[in-house]
Design a protein around this motif. Sequence first.
Motif, PDB file in Angstrom:
ATOM      1  N   HIS A 149       0.803  -1.231   0.000  1.00  0.00           N
ATOM      2  CA  HIS A 149       0.000   0.000   0.000  1.00  0.00           C
ATOM      3  C   HIS A 149       0.838   1.285   0.000  1.00  0.00           C
ATOM      4  O   HIS A 149       0.500   2.217  -0.711  1.00  0.00           O
ATOM      5  CB  HIS A 149      -0.974   0.016   1.177  1.00  0.00           C
ATOM      6  N   SER A 150       1.904   1.343   0.787  1.00  0.00           N
ATOM      7  CA  SER A 150       2.695   2.577   0.799  1.00  0.00           C
ATOM      8  C   SER A 150       3.833   2.535  -0.201  1.00  0.00           C
ATOM      9  O   SER A 150       4.546   3.523  -0.359  1.00  0.00           O
ATOM     10  CB  SER A 150       3.241   2.855   2.202  1.00  0.00           C
ATOM     11  N   HIS A 151       4.017   1.412  -0.898  1.00  0.00           N
ATOM     12  CA  HIS A 151       5.079   1.265  -1.890  1.00  0.00           C
ATOM     13  C   HIS A 151       6.445   1.558  -1.260  1.00  0.00           C
ATOM     14  O   HIS A 151       7.277   2.261  -1.837  1.00  0.00           O
ATOM     15  CB  HIS A 151       4.839   2.182  -3.093  1.00  0.00           C
ATOM     16  N   VAL A 162      10.113   0.682  -0.012  1.00  0.00           N
ATOM     17  CA  VAL A 162      11.207  -0.213  -0.381  1.00  0.00           C
ATOM     18  C   VAL A 162      11.967  -0.533   0.907  1.00  0.00           C
ATOM     19  O   VAL A 162      12.910   0.155   1.288  1.00  0.00           O
ATOM     20  CB  VAL A 162      12.138   0.446  -1.418  1.00  0.00           C
ATOM     21  N   ASP A 219      11.309   7.896   3.669  1.00  0.00           N
ATOM     22  CA  ASP A 219      10.285   8.079   4.708  1.00  0.00           C
ATOM     23  C   ASP A 219      10.918   8.200   6.090  1.00  0.00           C
ATOM     24  O   ASP A 219      12.146   8.163   6.240  1.00  0.00           O
ATOM     25  CB  ASP A 219       9.237   6.970   4.641  1.00  0.00           C
ATOM     26  N   TYR A 257      11.200   6.243   8.379  1.00  0.00           N
ATOM     27  CA  TYR A 257      11.884   5.045   8.868  1.00  0.00           C
ATOM     28  C   TYR A 257      13.184   4.781   8.103  1.00  0.00           C
ATOM     29  O   TYR A 257      13.844   3.784   8.338  1.00  0.00           O
ATOM     30  CB  TYR A 257      10.967   3.823   8.732  1.00  0.00           C
ATOM     31  N   ASN A 269      13.301   4.320   4.780  1.00  0.00           N
ATOM     32  CA  ASN A 269      13.059   3.550   3.562  1.00  0.00           C
ATOM     33  C   ASN A 269      12.716   4.473   2.404  1.00  0.00           C
ATOM     34  O   ASN A 269      12.045   5.493   2.601  1.00  0.00           O
ATOM     35  CB  ASN A 269      11.871   2.604   3.749  1.00  0.00           C
ATOM     36  N   GLN A 270      13.120   4.071   1.223  1.00  0.00           N
ATOM     37  CA  GLN A 270      12.640   4.790   0.042  1.00  0.00           C
ATOM     38  C   GLN A 270      11.155   4.515  -0.115  1.00  0.00           C
ATOM     39  O   GLN A 270      10.690   3.387   0.073  1.00  0.00           O
ATOM     40  CB  GLN A 270      13.380   4.317  -1.209  1.00  0.00           C
ATOM     41  N   GLN A 271      10.387   5.560  -0.423  1.00  0.00           N
ATOM     42  CA  GLN A 271       8.978   5.348  -0.771  1.00  0.00           C
ATOM     43  C   GLN A 271       8.774   5.759  -2.220  1.00  0.00           C
ATOM     44  O   GLN A 271       9.245   6.820  -2.652  1.00  0.00           O
ATOM     45  CB  GLN A 271       8.040   6.130   0.150  1.00  0.00           C
ATOM     46  N   LEU A 272       8.065   4.924  -2.951  1.00  0.00           N
ATOM     47  CA  LEU A 272       7.839   5.178  -4.375  1.00  0.00           C
ATOM     48  C   LEU A 272       6.636   6.105  -4.551  1.00  0.00           C
ATOM     49  O   LEU A 272       5.783   6.231  -3.666  1.00  0.00           O
ATOM     50  CB  LEU A 272       7.634   3.863  -5.115  1.00  0.00           C
ATOM     51  N   GLN A 311       3.835   6.294  -6.176  1.00  0.00           N
ATOM     52  CA  GLN A 311       2.415   5.934  -6.148  1.00  0.00           C
ATOM     53  C   GLN A 311       1.979   5.408  -4.788  1.00  0.00           C
ATOM     54  O   GLN A 311       0.841   4.954  -4.620  1.00  0.00           O
ATOM     55  CB  GLN A 311       2.119   4.894  -7.230  1.00  0.00           C
ATOM     56  N   GLY A 312       2.875   5.465  -3.828  1.00  0.00           N
ATOM     57  CA  GLY A 312       2.554   4.953  -2.505  1.00  0.00           C
ATOM     58  C   GLY A 312       1.561   5.840  -1.772  1.00  0.00           C
ATOM     59  O   GLY A 312       1.506   7.053  -1.972  1.00  0.00           O
ATOM     60  N   SER A 313       0.787   5.219  -0.897  1.00  0.00           N
ATOM     61  CA  SER A 313      -0.220   5.956  -0.131  1.00  0.00           C
ATOM     62  C   SER A 313       0.449   6.848   0.908  1.00  0.00           C
ATOM     63  O   SER A 313       1.611   6.643   1.275  1.00  0.00           O
ATOM     64  CB  SER A 313      -1.149   4.975   0.569  1.00  0.00           C
ATOM     65  N   LEU A 314      -0.288   7.827   1.380  1.00  0.00           N
ATOM     66  CA  LEU A 314       0.210   8.740   2.406  1.00  0.00           C
ATOM     67  C   LEU A 314      -0.583   8.553   3.687  1.00  0.00           C
ATOM     68  O   LEU A 314      -1.790   8.296   3.649  1.00  0.00           O
ATOM     69  CB  LEU A 314       0.055  10.189   1.950  1.00  0.00           C
TER      70      LEU A 314
END
Lengths: 690, 66
Positions: free
Chosen positions: A236-238, A240, B42, B44, B46-49, B51-54
């Motif tokens: 859901h949050s994509h 990585v 993010d 934490y 981590n890379q977030q892509l 189209q990821g949710s917020l």
Amino acid sequence: MLNRKIKLAGLFLIAALLITSVGLGAAEVEEEVVFLPTNDEHGVIENFDRIAWYRQQVEEEYDTVFLVSGGDVFSGNPVVDEYVIDDENLRGKPIIGLMNLAGYDALVIGNHEFDYGQDILQDRIEQAEFPMILANFDAEEAPYLEQPEPYTILETNKGFPVAFLGLVQITEAGIPSTHPGNLDGIEFFAPVDTALEYEFLRDEASIFVGLTHLGHSWDQDLAEAMGSLDLIIGGHSHSVVENPPLVNDVLVAQAGADTNYLGKIVVELGSDGQVLSRRGELISIDDIDEADPDVTAEIDYYEDQVDEIFSRELAQLDEGISGDMALGSLMTDAALTELDADFAAQNAGGIRVSELDPEITVGSVFELEPFGNELVIYEMNADDIRSLLQFSYERRSTVDLYVGGLHYEVAVNEIGLVDSIELYYPDGTPLDEDKVYQMVLSSYVADTYEYTARDEGHNTYRRHNDTIIDFIERISAEELAQYNEEDRISTTSVPGGEGTEIGRTEVGLSTEGMDRGSVSAGNLKADAVRHVLDIDFGTYPTDQLNSGVDLDSGPVYQEALEFALYGSFAYDNNVTVATVTGENLEKMFHNQNEWFGGPATQVSGLTYEVVMEDGDVVETSLFKDGEPVDPQAEYTVGFNSYVYQFYSEGVDVIDSYTTDRTELEILLDYVEEIGEFGEELAEERISIIE
Amino acid sequence: MKVYINDTEIEVFQGAKLENALRRYSKKVYREVVSGKKVVIDQYGNQQLLQGSLRSESAFWIEEAD
């Protein structure tokens, strides 16, 4: 009762390693179980052959492998989303078919699994040769969907049970992120609350997995609330998640999106089925260099159907639908009709074709709106709508937003700024100034335009191109043909116009004729770059000039420079200064001229000739002080920082840097410093030889 | 809904994705992320892509890509 998970909180925390590992270590390992998760596949089918091959390799090395998905397999690829074959709606079939072939073992139903409607989701659940699970909803009253299993318990090859509990995120509205129309008769529950009702699974399984579609942050909340889980495999949050963290002794993993990554989580079980250790890592799909040929063949089969999918006829007209007004009107009517809103607005830049052919197909709609922008609804009153339309007009100094459900007339003053906007219903009645309307915008307009609104807006989770397809199928050919007659927007000129005077010019600032040579607005901008940055040559890309602007001589207003003339100013671009040889600079210009089909660059400090034959650019020659530029000499040249990538493509650059100041700041500095401008702005610095 | 990018508060519509917040933050940075020059990290690490949710009140930082 089976062995409970052995708690190790605080014993092991190996943070800065690419592989996260936690475990007892000393006890004898009875079985190694590997979980290979993907999530948020979004219709990307091209990698399932590599995933299948990798699974086979892992199976040779480990005792048991579970290939699972953290949900949202649908929505994102027309091959999957528009899979209608021989008039049969088979949306989603290709990806479920490939997941069957690749050997998936379980999937949690994500929010986008509802996108095609309940009946199609039911078809796909029946097609899947693996359980599609979800716990936090009640579909008993759903008209087309049978309640799926909330969890599944699979066995390892040595007979240890593994429980997967399915959870999906819900929004503040209490539903997942899909169009509410897809959710008739379904009630959703808070995922953590629901999860806690299934803690009994801890006692029934050696490994207890939360197979979730919540988002990495929410997964951590779940882990904090439910330490009885061994793993959370999320989506859901994509995110990585290269190093799955241990939160409350729960390993929390997620593998990016679009099958670009494959997670690998190894769980060691002891002889009584107790979890001895867990370790996780992330594998880039690019590092899997072999593929299962059977799955490859199936991927090819589906991809070979692209033409058939795109050629599905939606309507047949006597003549095409042409022009931004007609197409923008069609697009906005589709959005507001399908979403049952009052009005909709469509930016000109988002209309990607100049004409729809008489045979309108799925493919032609995807050419018209290829972005798949989601549609957002705002509550707006008349002044809010004016704020949006004023911003849109002034950013391009021309009509930029096409509308549905209303008409508008914009009055523009002598410096190109909006004086007033009148709003009407299609029958000519003025809008009610006190009423609050539902306005549909594409997510792109919602993000990048400035406007006021009565609320913060909400995503409808409908893609614009889908609404256009549905709308075209809904209305008659006669109604479609009427779009060529639409005329919803008018402009008038009004005298006057005051702004912040920062200089004066004897030459009007114009972009007229920009496709054929120098224009005063282009010369001014290029001069500013050269002068302020103290470099050899300044440039400005011709295609970024707003077309058809012709401002009078006299005062130079800051507002006119900000909004009326230069399209790139809306993007806060900077200037990239490159050092190049004369030979390579000529290549840069020539490449751009070939692409543009004429002189593509406004210049300062040099002149150039463009030789054209039969409409094509065949030669470009640069001159400094009337002499050809020295091919071997090094020159410093300033470019718009965004288009610089196109100028420099395939050309050797000696050195480059990008300014901190924006193009606008540089121009304002220049105008304020120089103050008075004369005939130099009217210089013809470009010549075309035909 | 509010999120934070490089400590700047960004207002986005309900149901927005990271892409929407990033475009609101800076079209230029958005394009740099799309082109692969930069990535979004993010809270934490981590890379977030895109189209990821917020999640409301979540925080992100822009970093140069490796």
